[in-house]
Design an enzyme around this catalytic site. Structure first.
Site, mmCIF file in Angstrom:
data_model
loop_
_atom_site.group_PDB
_atom_site.id
_atom_site.type_symbol
_atom_site.label_atom_id
_atom_site.label_comp_id
_atom_site.label_asym_id
_atom_site.label_seq_id
_atom_site.Cartn_x
_atom_site.Cartn_y
_atom_site.Cartn_z
ATOM 1 N N SER A 55 0.830 -1.214 0.000
ATOM 2 C CA SER A 55 0.000 0.000 0.000
ATOM 3 C C SER A 55 0.858 1.255 0.000
ATOM 4 O O SER A 55 2.041 1.214 0.314
ATOM 5 C CB SER A 55 -0.897 0.040 1.231
ATOM 6 O OG SER A 55 -1.744 -1.064 1.263
HETATM 7 N N1 SAH Z 1 1.218 -5.441 4.098
HETATM 8 C C1 SAH Z 1 1.868 -5.776 2.864
HETATM 9 C C2 SAH Z 1 1.003 -5.637 1.642
HETATM 10 C C3 SAH Z 1 -0.025 -6.643 1.629
HETATM 11 S S1 SAH Z 1 -0.937 -6.953 0.174
HETATM 12 C C4 SAH Z 1 3.156 -4.991 2.675
HETATM 13 O O1 SAH Z 1 3.512 -4.183 3.533
HETATM 14 O O2 SAH Z 1 3.814 -5.228 1.668
HETATM 15 C C5 SAH Z 1 -1.955 -8.188 0.918
HETATM 16 C C6 SAH Z 1 -1.278 -9.500 1.153
HETATM 17 O O3 SAH Z 1 -2.212 -10.344 1.806
HETATM 18 C C7 SAH Z 1 -0.840 -10.219 -0.115
HETATM 19 O O4 SAH Z 1 0.532 -10.438 -0.063
HETATM 20 C C8 SAH Z 1 -1.631 -11.533 -0.071
HETATM 21 O O5 SAH Z 1 -0.885 -12.635 -0.560
HETATM 22 C C9 SAH Z 1 -1.932 -11.677 1.400
HETATM 23 N N2 SAH Z 1 -3.068 -12.509 1.767
HETATM 24 C C10 SAH Z 1 -4.277 -12.616 1.156
HETATM 25 N N3 SAH Z 1 -5.058 -13.469 1.844
HETATM 26 C C11 SAH Z 1 -4.328 -13.915 2.903
HETATM 27 C C12 SAH Z 1 -4.590 -14.841 3.964
HETATM 28 N N4 SAH Z 1 -5.758 -15.487 4.075
HETATM 29 N N5 SAH Z 1 -3.605 -15.065 4.871
HETATM 30 C C13 SAH Z 1 -2.395 -14.432 4.764
HETATM 31 N N6 SAH Z 1 -2.103 -13.564 3.776
HETATM 32 C C14 SAH Z 1 -3.056 -13.316 2.852
#
Ligand code: SAH
Length: 201
Positions: A55
């Site tokens: 983000s």
């Molecule tokens: N916070 C992150 C950005 C996250 S994008 C940063 O600082 O880079 C959202 C992430 O959530 C993605 O990498 C995706 O793979 C993960 N995601 C989606 N569903 C999930 C789940 N059920 N458990 C763990 N991760 C998940």
């Protein structure tokens, strides 16, 4: 845009000096692919592989601020992706457990945290919607992928009394950040800013 310019623009939406100091300390370029490093301090989301995005810094910083962290807090970070958000959380708390569904991203996030010299955050591969019961309760829980209709109940259950949770939730097509607080009387949920995140799978 350089780090100083980013900090100056963050000041218009974030007032917590601890959060601003954390943004100043954590090298965001270590959490993005080499080809994207020149955009590391632009206030915009960036792709991190696997179709996922990190983000924009303003939003990450706002979410950190809303968790009202203190140095002895234990934090759970769901959807750790690149590990950048977990890195910021680690500057504001005692320890951060990160969970990332995509194994490659989880491994890369762990490497980036190590490169950044951060030793109070770990990222493991797994389904974060189940939380991490063996380490609960958490003083704060950060969720970076959108749940449908409600905050995953397992995450609310793993919140300590006095704990705060922030998560994007979609209700009938519109996504908002939801802040949950647990007091002795139970859970209190507040609807905040409209946002866009990738879906929680
Ligand atoms: N916070 C992150 C950005 C996250 S994008 C940063 O600082 O880079 C959202 C992430 O959530 C993605 O990498 C995706 O793979 C993960 N995601 C989606 N569903 C999930 C789940 N059920 N458990 C763990 N991760 C998940």
């Amino acid at each position: 845009m350089g780090r100083q310019q980013l900090l100056a623009s963050l000041r218009t939406s974030v007032s917590d000096e601890r959060v601003l100091a954390a943004v100043a300390q954590v090298p965001r370029e270590l959490f993005v692919a080499p080809a994207l490093r020149r955009f590391a301090y632009a206030d915009r989301p960036l792709p991190i592989g696997g179709g996922q995005t990190i983000s924009q810094p303003t939003l990450v910083a706002r979410m950190c601020e809303m968790l009202e962290l203190s140095d002895d807090d234990l934090v759970l970070d769901v959807g750790s992706g690149s590990g950048y958000h977990a890195a910021l959380l680690s500057r504001l708390s005692r320890y951060v457990y990160g969970i990332e569904l995509d194994e490659e991203l989880a491994a890369q996030a762990a490497r980036s945290l190590e490169l950044a010299g951060i030793d109070n955050a770990t990222v493991v591969a797994g389904d974060g919607s189940a939380g991490l019961p063996e380490r609960a309760p958490f003083d704060a829980i950060n969720v970076a992928a959108t749940a449908h209709g409600e905050v995953p109940p397992a995450l609310e259950e793993q919140l300590a009394v006095g704990g705060r949770l922030i998560a994007p939730v979609a209700y009938e097509g519109t996504e908002h950040l939801v802040l949950v607080r647990r007091s002795r009387d139970g859970l209190q949920r507040t609807l905040l800013d409209a946002v866009r995140f990738v879906p929680l799978r």
